[in-house]
Design a protein around this motif. Structure first.
Motif, PDB file in Angstrom:
ATOM      1  N   ASN A  20      53.329  97.469  68.843  1.00 27.54           N
ATOM      2  CA  ASN A  20      52.488  96.548  69.599  1.00 27.54           C
ATOM      3  C   ASN A  20      52.589  96.839  71.097  1.00 27.54           C
ATOM      4  N   PHE A  21      53.808  97.003  71.585  1.00 26.46           N
ATOM      5  CA  PHE A  21      54.053  97.289  73.002  1.00 26.46           C
ATOM      6  C   PHE A  21      53.365  98.578  73.426  1.00 26.46           C
ATOM      7  N   ASP A  22      53.501  99.622  72.624  1.00 25.73           N
ATOM      8  CA  ASP A  22      52.897 100.914  72.961  1.00 25.73           C
ATOM      9  C   ASP A  22      51.378 100.826  72.989  1.00 25.73           C
ATOM     10  N   PHE A  23      50.802 100.129  72.010  1.00 29.05           N
ATOM     11  CA  PHE A  23      49.351 100.059  71.934  1.00 29.05           C
ATOM     12  C   PHE A  23      48.757  99.335  73.139  1.00 29.05           C
ATOM     13  N   TYR A  24      49.299  98.164  73.461  1.00 30.78           N
ATOM     14  CA  TYR A  24      48.666  97.365  74.513  1.00 30.78           C
ATOM     15  C   TYR A  24      49.003  97.859  75.924  1.00 30.78           C
ATOM     16  N   THR A  25      50.155  98.468  76.114  1.00 29.44           N
ATOM     17  CA  THR A  25      50.461  98.984  77.457  1.00 29.44           C
ATOM     18  C   THR A  25      49.891 100.377  77.669  1.00 29.44           C
ATOM     19  N   ARG A  26      50.024 101.270  76.677  1.00 28.78           N
ATOM     20  CA  ARG A  26      49.569 102.649  76.860  1.00 28.78           C
ATOM     21  C   ARG A  26      48.099 102.839  76.482  1.00 28.78           C
ATOM     22  N   VAL A  27      47.734 102.486  75.248  1.00 30.52           N
ATOM     23  CA  VAL A  27      46.366 102.737  74.799  1.00 30.52           C
ATOM     24  C   VAL A  27      45.370 101.834  75.525  1.00 30.52           C
ATOM     25  N   MET A  28      45.675 100.543  75.596  1.00 31.34           N
ATOM     26  CA  MET A  28      44.753  99.604  76.241  1.00 31.34           C
ATOM     27  C   MET A  28      44.954  99.511  77.749  1.00 31.34           C
ATOM     28  N   GLY A  29      46.108  99.938  78.238  1.00 32.66           N
ATOM     29  CA  GLY A  29      46.342  99.956  79.682  1.00 32.66           C
ATOM     30  C   GLY A  29      46.570  98.599  80.313  1.00 32.66           C
ATOM     31  N   LEU A  30      47.090  97.637  79.537  1.00 30.86           N
ATOM     32  CA  LEU A  30      47.376  96.317  80.096  1.00 30.86           C
ATOM     33  C   LEU A  30      48.759  96.301  80.736  1.00 30.86           C
ATOM     34  N   ARG A  31      48.963  95.402  81.669  1.00 27.47           N
ATOM     35  CA  ARG A  31      50.295  95.263  82.246  1.00 27.47           C
ATOM     36  C   ARG A  31      51.171  94.450  81.310  1.00 27.47           C
ATOM     37  N   PHE A  32      52.404  94.898  81.151  1.00 31.69           N
ATOM     38  CA  PHE A  32      53.410  94.131  80.408  1.00 31.69           C
ATOM     39  C   PHE A  32      53.961  93.101  81.388  1.00 31.69           C
ATOM     40  N   VAL A  33      53.461  91.878  81.282  1.00 32.45           N
ATOM     41  CA  VAL A  33      53.744  90.853  82.285  1.00 32.45           C
ATOM     42  C   VAL A  33      55.087  90.166  82.044  1.00 32.45           C
ATOM     43  N   LYS A  34      55.436  89.972  80.779  1.00 30.71           N
ATOM     44  CA  LYS A  34      56.672  89.245  80.498  1.00 30.71           C
ATOM     45  C   LYS A  34      57.251  89.647  79.153  1.00 30.71           C
ATOM     46  N   LYS A  35      58.560  89.933  79.162  1.00 31.13           N
ATOM     47  CA  LYS A  35      59.309  90.193  77.932  1.00 31.13           C
ATOM     48  C   LYS A  35      60.294  89.057  77.752  1.00 31.13           C
ATOM     49  N   THR A  36      60.012  88.201  76.797  1.00 29.43           N
ATOM     50  CA  THR A  36      60.887  87.070  76.538  1.00 29.43           C
ATOM     51  C   THR A  36      60.993  86.882  75.026  1.00 29.43           C
ATOM     52  N   VAL A  37      61.453  85.706  74.582  1.00 30.85           N
ATOM     53  CA  VAL A  37      61.607  85.466  73.148  1.00 30.85           C
ATOM     54  C   VAL A  37      60.896  84.181  72.754  1.00 30.85           C
ATOM     55  N   ASN A  38      60.666  84.067  71.470  1.00 31.75           N
ATOM     56  CA  ASN A  38      60.021  82.888  70.900  1.00 31.75           C
ATOM     57  C   ASN A  38      60.926  81.661  71.112  1.00 31.75           C
ATOM     58  N   PHE A  39      60.342  80.584  71.622  1.00 27.50           N
ATOM     59  CA  PHE A  39      61.124  79.374  71.890  1.00 27.50           C
ATOM     60  C   PHE A  39      61.781  78.827  70.628  1.00 27.50           C
ATOM     61  N   ASP A  40      61.145  79.026  69.479  1.00 24.73           N
ATOM     62  CA  ASP A  40      61.669  78.475  68.228  1.00 24.73           C
ATOM     63  C   ASP A  40      62.404  79.499  67.384  1.00 24.73           C
ATOM     64  N   ASP A  41      62.355  80.769  67.791  1.00 23.23           N
ATOM     65  CA  ASP A  41      62.991  81.849  67.033  1.00 23.23           C
ATOM     66  C   ASP A  41      63.466  82.894  68.041  1.00 23.23           C
ATOM     67  N   PRO A  42      64.627  82.681  68.675  1.00 23.62           N
ATOM     68  CA  PRO A  42      65.053  83.522  69.797  1.00 23.62           C
ATOM     69  C   PRO A  42      65.379  84.964  69.441  1.00 23.62           C
ATOM     70  N   HIS A  43      65.418  85.296  68.148  1.00 24.95           N
ATOM     71  CA  HIS A  43      65.655  86.681  67.761  1.00 24.95           C
ATOM     72  C   HIS A  43      64.338  87.435  67.564  1.00 24.95           C
ATOM     73  N   THR A  44      63.236  86.777  67.932  1.00 25.05           N
ATOM     74  CA  THR A  44      61.915  87.395  67.912  1.00 25.05           C
ATOM     75  C   THR A  44      61.365  87.433  69.328  1.00 25.05           C
ATOM     76  N   TYR A  45      60.799  88.563  69.718  1.00 25.86           N
ATOM     77  CA  TYR A  45      60.196  88.682  71.040  1.00 25.86           C
ATOM     78  C   TYR A  45      58.984  87.761  71.191  1.00 25.86           C
ATOM     79  N   HIS A  46      58.642  87.483  72.450  1.00 30.88           N
ATOM     80  CA  HIS A  46      57.333  86.959  72.816  1.00 30.88           C
ATOM     81  C   HIS A  46      56.856  87.835  73.971  1.00 30.88           C
TER      82      HIS A  46
END
Length: 310
Positions: A20-46
């Motif tokens: 997901n990270f590679d597709f949206y930052t490299r292929v689509m060229g979007l900025r990765f604005v924030k790397k955090t975690v799910n408020f209800d599941d902290p072992h999952t990224y948001h």
């Protein structure tokens, strides 16, 4: 003073976080604005993707769950995410998708605007639209996706519904949207108070099976609230209509209120404030793992369980 100008963000579900990270930052060229975690599941990224500072109306976010089952498009859900792109950029994206083996359809026209539909690696349906009126938002650019081709932010989002009337009534009578265009079973509503990210398309699909929100699906869509007072104003209007509305929840970068609109789609009212620079300077957005305060003491354990992105 309290007019809704359009979308704040759209949140979807993906599978593998690195893909997901590679597709949206490299292929689509979007900025990765924030790397955090799910408020209800902290072992999952948001993940949050957008323009330089994560301006409302540009923010696409994902919950990447590694082993999530695939979703299914159908009624009672948001089924398409629409981005705005510059005139003359369709050929660039066609060649890029061909090179990257991305599934796409031939360009077509809708409401007088040319658009290109593609499917992201998890099955999320995305449209790139050349708007009738040029979109002058400043894009995030990369070495591979220059200013002449880069996405400008959201153009529209599409909801597929069994019956569009109850949702249309909410958009018009509470949110201030107006019916802008109509063709067969697609109805386009616009917020007159906004210039961008201000279209909502409702598609009526009577008899179609109900969709399933999972991998490759939109989880919810959020509308812009300039501040807490505006948010509380709309929260009261929704409560007065008998809708089940949550209390305000602090999401660190904005404050949120959630409810299900009459067609079954999860809606959010999200404040513009405080924004994504509340815990990282603009130049460093997306470069650190930012944890909600309640999980900071578990940082070492959380980092060990999160997949590495590089």
């Amino acid at each position: 003073m309290n007019e809704i100008t359009g979308l704040h963000h759209i949140t979807a579900i993906s599978g593998n976080a690195k893909k997901n990270f590679d597709f949206y930052t490299r292929v689509m060229g979007l900025r990765f604005v924030k790397k955090t975690v799910n408020f209800d599941d902290p072992h999952t990224y948001h993940f949050y993707y957008g323009d330089e500072t994560g301006t409302p109306g540009t923010i696409l976010t994902f919950f990447p769950w590694e082993d999530i089952m695939a979703g299914r498009r159908g009624t009672h859900m948001a089924t398409e995410v629409g981005y705005s792109i510059p005139e003359g950029s369709i050929d660039f994206w066609l060649k890029r998708f061909e090179k990257e083996n991305i599934i796409y359809n031939k360009p077509s026209s809708k409401f007088g605007e040319i658009y290109l539909t593609f499917i992201d690696p998890d099955g999320l349906k995305v449209e790139l639209t050349v708007p009738e009126k040029p979109d002058n938002r400043t894009p995030w650019v990369t070495n591979e996706v220059g200013e002449e081709n880069a996405t400008r932010g959201f153009h529209h989002v599409t909801l597929t519904l069994e019956d569009v009337q109850p949702t249309a009534d909410l958009l018009v009578s509470v949110f201030g949207y107006k019916l802008d265009k109509h063709h067969t079973n697609r109805y386009r509503f616009v917020s007159p108070a906004g210039d961008t990210a201000n279209y909502i398309d409702l598609v009526e699909a009577k008899g179609e099976s109900r969709g399933h929100v999972a991998g490759g699906s939109v989880h919810h869509i959020a509308f812009r609230m300039k501040d807490d007072d505006m948010q509380m104003h709309y929260r009261q209007l929704l409560e007065d209509r008998g809708l089940n509305v949550t209390p305000q929840l602090d999401r660190k970068y904005f404050r949120s209120v959630y409810f299900r609109e009459p067609g079954g789609v999860l809606f959010e009212l999200a404040t513009d404030v405080p924004g994504f620079t509340v815990d990282e300077p603009a130049a460093e957005l997306g470069t650190h793992l930012m944890l909600p305060p309640q999980y900071e003491s578990q940082r070492d354990e959380i980092v060990k369980k999160l997949i590495k992105l590089d």
